[in-house]
Design a protein around this motif. Structure first.
Motif, PDB file in Angstrom:
ATOM      1  N   ARG A  25       0.840  -1.213   0.000  1.00  0.00           N
ATOM      2  CA  ARG A  25       0.000   0.000   0.000  1.00  0.00           C
ATOM      3  C   ARG A  25       0.874   1.261   0.000  1.00  0.00           C
ATOM      4  O   ARG A  25       0.594   2.213  -0.720  1.00  0.00           O
ATOM      5  CB  ARG A  25      -0.909  -0.035   1.230  1.00  0.00           C
ATOM      6  CG  ARG A  25      -1.832   1.158   1.394  1.00  0.00           C
ATOM      7  CD  ARG A  25      -2.597   1.006   2.700  1.00  0.00           C
ATOM      8  NE  ARG A  25      -3.430   2.158   2.962  1.00  0.00           N
ATOM      9  CZ  ARG A  25      -4.692   2.286   2.545  1.00  0.00           C
ATOM     10  NH1 ARG A  25      -5.234   1.335   1.813  1.00  0.00           N
ATOM     11  NH2 ARG A  25      -5.406   3.352   2.854  1.00  0.00           N
ATOM     12  N   ARG A  26       1.965   1.238   0.785  1.00  0.00           N
ATOM     13  CA  ARG A  26       2.866   2.396   0.828  1.00  0.00           C
ATOM     14  C   ARG A  26       3.535   2.623  -0.527  1.00  0.00           C
ATOM     15  O   ARG A  26       3.694   3.761  -0.974  1.00  0.00           O
ATOM     16  CB  ARG A  26       3.940   2.188   1.905  1.00  0.00           C
ATOM     17  CG  ARG A  26       3.405   2.169   3.331  1.00  0.00           C
ATOM     18  CD  ARG A  26       4.542   2.236   4.331  1.00  0.00           C
ATOM     19  NE  ARG A  26       4.067   2.007   5.687  1.00  0.00           N
ATOM     20  CZ  ARG A  26       4.172   0.834   6.332  1.00  0.00           C
ATOM     21  NH1 ARG A  26       4.754  -0.193   5.720  1.00  0.00           N
ATOM     22  NH2 ARG A  26       3.723   0.716   7.549  1.00  0.00           N
ATOM     23  N   ILE A  27       3.931   1.534  -1.185  1.00  0.00           N
ATOM     24  CA  ILE A  27       4.589   1.660  -2.491  1.00  0.00           C
ATOM     25  C   ILE A  27       3.631   2.260  -3.517  1.00  0.00           C
ATOM     26  O   ILE A  27       4.008   3.146  -4.300  1.00  0.00           O
ATOM     27  CB  ILE A  27       5.105   0.283  -2.949  1.00  0.00           C
ATOM     28  CG1 ILE A  27       6.228  -0.193  -2.022  1.00  0.00           C
ATOM     29  CG2 ILE A  27       5.588   0.346  -4.392  1.00  0.00           C
ATOM     30  CD1 ILE A  27       6.706  -1.602  -2.325  1.00  0.00           C
ATOM     31  N   ARG A  28       2.394   1.804  -3.519  1.00  0.00           N
ATOM     32  CA  ARG A  28       1.405   2.351  -4.468  1.00  0.00           C
ATOM     33  C   ARG A  28       1.143   3.825  -4.202  1.00  0.00           C
ATOM     34  O   ARG A  28       1.085   4.633  -5.132  1.00  0.00           O
ATOM     35  CB  ARG A  28       0.100   1.564  -4.381  1.00  0.00           C
ATOM     36  CG  ARG A  28       0.150   0.191  -5.018  1.00  0.00           C
ATOM     37  CD  ARG A  28      -1.251  -0.344  -5.250  1.00  0.00           C
ATOM     38  NE  ARG A  28      -2.023  -0.382  -4.012  1.00  0.00           N
ATOM     39  CZ  ARG A  28      -2.089  -1.436  -3.204  1.00  0.00           C
ATOM     40  NH1 ARG A  28      -1.391  -2.542  -3.490  1.00  0.00           N
ATOM     41  NH2 ARG A  28      -2.815  -1.395  -2.108  1.00  0.00           N
ATOM     42  N   ASN A  29       0.974   4.198  -2.940  1.00  0.00           N
ATOM     43  CA  ASN A  29       0.728   5.606  -2.612  1.00  0.00           C
ATOM     44  C   ASN A  29       1.917   6.482  -2.971  1.00  0.00           C
ATOM     45  O   ASN A  29       1.747   7.615  -3.452  1.00  0.00           O
ATOM     46  CB  ASN A  29       0.404   5.751  -1.128  1.00  0.00           C
ATOM     47  CG  ASN A  29      -0.930   5.134  -0.752  1.00  0.00           C
ATOM     48  OD1 ASN A  29      -1.784   4.949  -1.619  1.00  0.00           O
ATOM     49  ND2 ASN A  29      -1.112   4.804   0.512  1.00  0.00           N
ATOM     50  N   LEU A  32       1.893   7.057  -6.725  1.00  0.00           N
ATOM     51  CA  LEU A  32       0.861   8.015  -7.112  1.00  0.00           C
ATOM     52  C   LEU A  32       1.271   9.442  -6.787  1.00  0.00           C
ATOM     53  O   LEU A  32       1.028  10.371  -7.567  1.00  0.00           O
ATOM     54  CB  LEU A  32      -0.459   7.663  -6.419  1.00  0.00           C
ATOM     55  CG  LEU A  32      -1.188   6.414  -6.910  1.00  0.00           C
ATOM     56  CD1 LEU A  32      -2.405   6.124  -6.045  1.00  0.00           C
ATOM     57  CD2 LEU A  32      -1.609   6.580  -8.359  1.00  0.00           C
ATOM     58  N   ARG A  33       1.889   9.645  -5.624  1.00  0.00           N
ATOM     59  CA  ARG A  33       2.323  11.001  -5.266  1.00  0.00           C
ATOM     60  C   ARG A  33       3.403  11.505  -6.218  1.00  0.00           C
ATOM     61  O   ARG A  33       3.395  12.671  -6.616  1.00  0.00           O
ATOM     62  CB  ARG A  33       2.831  11.016  -3.825  1.00  0.00           C
ATOM     63  CG  ARG A  33       1.728  11.117  -2.781  1.00  0.00           C
ATOM     64  CD  ARG A  33       2.311  11.476  -1.431  1.00  0.00           C
ATOM     65  NE  ARG A  33       3.169  10.401  -0.924  1.00  0.00           N
ATOM     66  CZ  ARG A  33       2.740   9.389  -0.181  1.00  0.00           C
ATOM     67  NH1 ARG A  33       1.457   9.302   0.119  1.00  0.00           N
ATOM     68  NH2 ARG A  33       3.580   8.474   0.263  1.00  0.00           N
ATOM     69  N   GLN A  34       4.328  10.640  -6.564  1.00  0.00           N
ATOM     70  CA  GLN A  34       5.367  11.045  -7.512  1.00  0.00           C
ATOM     71  C   GLN A  34       4.780  11.386  -8.867  1.00  0.00           C
ATOM     72  O   GLN A  34       5.238  12.314  -9.543  1.00  0.00           O
ATOM     73  CB  GLN A  34       6.404   9.930  -7.642  1.00  0.00           C
ATOM     74  CG  GLN A  34       7.255   9.717  -6.399  1.00  0.00           C
ATOM     75  CD  GLN A  34       8.186   8.527  -6.533  1.00  0.00           C
ATOM     76  OE1 GLN A  34       8.123   7.786  -7.517  1.00  0.00           O
ATOM     77  NE2 GLN A  34       9.052   8.328  -5.536  1.00  0.00           N
ATOM     78  N   GLU A  35       3.764  10.656  -9.271  1.00  0.00           N
ATOM     79  CA  GLU A  35       3.114  10.939 -10.555  1.00  0.00           C
ATOM     80  C   GLU A  35       2.407  12.290 -10.515  1.00  0.00           C
ATOM     81  O   GLU A  35       2.443  13.055 -11.487  1.00  0.00           O
ATOM     82  CB  GLU A  35       2.120   9.823 -10.889  1.00  0.00           C
ATOM     83  CG  GLU A  35       1.448   9.963 -12.248  1.00  0.00           C
ATOM     84  CD  GLU A  35       2.419   9.746 -13.389  1.00  0.00           C
ATOM     85  OE1 GLU A  35       2.148  10.262 -14.483  1.00  0.00           O
ATOM     86  OE2 GLU A  35       3.454   9.064 -13.182  1.00  0.00           O
ATOM     87  N   ARG A  36       1.760  12.611  -9.402  1.00  0.00           N
ATOM     88  CA  ARG A  36       1.073  13.893  -9.276  1.00  0.00           C
ATOM     89  C   ARG A  36       2.047  15.058  -9.186  1.00  0.00           C
ATOM     90  O   ARG A  36       1.752  16.170  -9.616  1.00  0.00           O
ATOM     91  CB  ARG A  36       0.152  13.875  -8.051  1.00  0.00           C
ATOM     92  CG  ARG A  36      -1.120  13.067  -8.242  1.00  0.00           C
ATOM     93  CD  ARG A  36      -2.119  13.389  -7.152  1.00  0.00           C
ATOM     94  NE  ARG A  36      -1.640  12.968  -5.840  1.00  0.00           N
ATOM     95  CZ  ARG A  36      -1.953  11.799  -5.271  1.00  0.00           C
ATOM     96  NH1 ARG A  36      -2.732  10.944  -5.912  1.00  0.00           N
ATOM     97  NH2 ARG A  36      -1.492  11.491  -4.085  1.00  0.00           N
ATOM     98  N   SER A  54       2.514  12.583   4.493  1.00  0.00           N
ATOM     99  CA  SER A  54       3.073  11.557   5.361  1.00  0.00           C
ATOM    100  C   SER A  54       2.579  10.178   4.944  1.00  0.00           C
ATOM    101  O   SER A  54       1.418   9.987   4.595  1.00  0.00           O
ATOM    102  CB  SER A  54       2.673  11.837   6.818  1.00  0.00           C
ATOM    103  OG  SER A  54       3.101  10.779   7.646  1.00  0.00           O
ATOM    104  N   GLU A  55       3.489   9.219   5.000  1.00  0.00           N
ATOM    105  CA  GLU A  55       3.139   7.853   4.653  1.00  0.00           C
ATOM    106  C   GLU A  55       2.694   7.066   5.877  1.00  0.00           C
ATOM    107  O   GLU A  55       2.213   5.934   5.748  1.00  0.00           O
ATOM    108  CB  GLU A  55       4.348   7.147   4.011  1.00  0.00           C
ATOM    109  CG  GLU A  55       4.818   7.786   2.721  1.00  0.00           C
ATOM    110  CD  GLU A  55       5.988   7.024   2.121  1.00  0.00           C
ATOM    111  OE1 GLU A  55       6.293   5.924   2.627  1.00  0.00           O
ATOM    112  OE2 GLU A  55       6.583   7.531   1.167  1.00  0.00           O
ATOM    113  N   GLU A  56       2.883   7.617   7.060  1.00  0.00           N
ATOM    114  CA  GLU A  56       2.593   6.878   8.275  1.00  0.00           C
ATOM    115  C   GLU A  56       1.093   6.873   8.548  1.00  0.00           C
ATOM    116  O   GLU A  56       0.393   7.866   8.384  1.00  0.00           O
ATOM    117  CB  GLU A  56       3.343   7.503   9.459  1.00  0.00           C
ATOM    118  CG  GLU A  56       4.852   7.458   9.335  1.00  0.00           C
ATOM    119  CD  GLU A  56       5.374   6.024   9.257  1.00  0.00           C
ATOM    120  OE1 GLU A  56       4.775   5.141   9.895  1.00  0.00           O
ATOM    121  OE2 GLU A  56       6.369   5.805   8.551  1.00  0.00           O
ATOM    122  N   GLU A  57       0.612   5.723   8.978  1.00  0.00           N
ATOM    123  CA  GLU A  57      -0.776   5.564   9.382  1.00  0.00           C
ATOM    124  C   GLU A  57      -0.815   5.142  10.839  1.00  0.00           C
ATOM    125  O   GLU A  57       0.102   4.475  11.340  1.00  0.00           O
ATOM    126  CB  GLU A  57      -1.473   4.513   8.507  1.00  0.00           C
ATOM    127  CG  GLU A  57      -1.608   4.933   7.053  1.00  0.00           C
ATOM    128  CD  GLU A  57      -2.201   3.813   6.195  1.00  0.00           C
ATOM    129  OE1 GLU A  57      -1.923   2.640   6.500  1.00  0.00           O
ATOM    130  OE2 GLU A  57      -2.916   4.125   5.236  1.00  0.00           O
TER     131      GLU A  57
END
Length: 471
Positions: A25-29, A32-36, A54-57
């Motif tokens: 899930r962290r890798i996908r997010n 996506l952020r890098q793409e945006r 932040s990537e932390e949940e």
């Protein structure tokens, strides 16, 4: 497509509780952020930013993610076993998957010499009701492939053939207990009980011209719009209606005579509107929709204006001239409030707060004319005057692309239907070898896996029809 919050049957954790899912899930997010964040060649005029990168949940969020299954098989099994799991499903996913994978196939419906279908609604998973230009209310049984006629309701004054100008609208209330549609007199409305389609009442004394559209505000209150530029507000409450009852010999004789004239129609009540308002600045109200998010009525008039009414006070708020609109005859509203208006050669997406055009969706076929529009989740379905349905992805900002052939967009081409006679000479660009029916109406069933489309010849001088089920 689906989310199922699993509860462990044995032990402390469900079977989907796999810690490695968090890292995926962290890798996908992160991707996506890098793409945006990637800067485009042309900077955008309007940019939004996330509250946090932040990537932390939190531990509770991580526990909920790991306890949630996104597997559709788990959703089906949980539903079949009637478990207490929390389940949600995106109903628009099925429509998107079927469209992008070219799975829809048309089943043409033979309607005989019926003239042009103007409106339609799914009554159930097997029945579709539709109204025609020749003033017929019909029900099509998908399983039996049979068309049945529903008797139209005359008003207390009697309706001559000159006042029968077609049934242009039919709408079902939110609880699916009532059907509102046009009556035998095109300036009246008729209401039927569901699912039996027994007549309940007829609404009269509101309009002097054809009723073009109507919409429900809730289970009791209905709004109708007419070519006479007036809006009528109706209250449909069976407890407040007076049904005809024979009390003496004279009234009984009159009732028997009326039943002899209409032997198949049970007795029904007559109601009048509780309010009638004229839409200022309008010329012939063509389409109406109810915006639940903003509690307002949106009206489309044939002089190119959009009008807003407060649904709670039934008062006009504002009117706005649409930009360069010709033949604007249909309107649709997304659940979040976004409006879509069909014009001659493009579709406008309007901001509900200001009625400013946020996007102009050009048609892929010049001069085709947008005749019907509806939202299915984030997909805008567009019915054209050239027998084609186009699908615009609101979220992606482009027409829906095929997963089978990435070089083309998704388009459904309707069959030719029926035309009574072809003219010897060309009329308004009409030629027999180039004929395609106009899609005046379309509607999805509750599952989003079946689509009913109908219409007929676009020229007003031609008599004919088209109807089909895509499944």
């Amino acid at each position: 497509m689906s989310k199922t919050l699993k509860r462990p049957v044995s032990g402390q954790r469900p079977s989907c509780y796999i810690p490695s899912r968090l890292e995926d899930r962290r890798i996908r997010n992160r991707t996506l952020r890098q793409e945006r964040r990637r800067k485009p060649d042309k900077p955008d005029d309007f940019v939004t930013y996330e509250d946090s990168d932040s990537e932390e949940e939190t531990p509770s969020q991580q526990h909920q993610v790991l306890s949630t299954s996104y597997n559709f098989v788990d959703y089906i099994r949980s539903r079949e076993s009637d478990l207490s799991d929390e389940r949600t499903i995106d109903p628009a996913y099925a429509s998107r998957h079927i469209l992008t994978h070219d799975m829809f196939r048309e089943t043409p419906i033979a309607l005989g010499n019926i003239n042009k279908v103007f409106c339609s609604q799914w009554l159930s998973n097997r029945q579709v009701v539709f109204g025609t230009k020749c003033n017929k209310l019909m029900v099509y049984d998908v399983n039996m492939r049979r068309v049945d006629a529903i008797p139209t309701l005359p008003n207390s004054h009697g309706a001559s053939p000159d006042t029968q100008s077609g049934i242009h609208a039919c709408q079902i209330n939110p609880s699916h207990s009532l059907l509102a549609t046009g009556a035998r007199h095109s300036a009246d409305i008729a209401l039927y009980r569901l699912p039996t389609l027994d007549p309940l009442c007829i609404g009269e004394n509101a309009h002097r011209d054809w009723v073009f559209d109507m919409c429900w505000l809730d289970d009791q209150f209905l709004v109708s719009g007419s070519r006479d530029t007036k809006l009528a507000l109706w209250r449909v409450n069976e407890d407040l209606m007076d049904f005809p009852v024979a009390k003496d010999g004279e009234e009984e004789g009159d009732q028997q005579q009326q039943q002899q004239q209409q032997p198949d129609v049970p007795s029904y009540a007559h109601i009048s509107p509780i309010a009638v308002k004229e839409c200022r600045g309008a010329q012939k109200i063509r389409a109406i929709c109810f915006n639940k998010e903003y509690r307002e009525l949106a009206l489309l008039s044939l002089n190119g204006y959009m009008h807003l009414f407060n649904a709670e006070t039934f008062s006009q708020k504002l009117s706005r001239k649409l930009p360069n609109c010709q033949e604007n005859v249909c309107i649709a509203c997304q659940p979040n409030g976004l409006y879509a208006v069909g014009c001659r050669s493009y579709t406008l997406l309007l901001d509900p707060r200001t009625l400013q055009a946020v996007k102009k969706i050009a048609s892929r076929y010049s001069g085709c004319g947008i005749r019907s529009a509806s939202f299915q989740g984030n997909i805008l379905t567009i019915g054209t005057g050239m027998g084609m349905l186009m699908f615009f992805d609101i979220r992606a900002g482009k027409y829906l692309e095929s997963c089978i052939n990435s070089s083309r967009t998704v388009v459904l081409k309707a069959s030719k239907g029926y035309v009574a006679q072809f003219p010897d000479e060309e009329i308004d660009g009409f030629q027999q070898n180039k004929y395609s029916p106009a899609i005046y109406t379309h509607c999805y069933d509750s599952s989003g896996t079946r689509l009913f489309t109908a219409g007929g010849p676009l020229p007003a001088t031609l008599i004919g029809n088209y109807a089909g089920i895509w499944q």
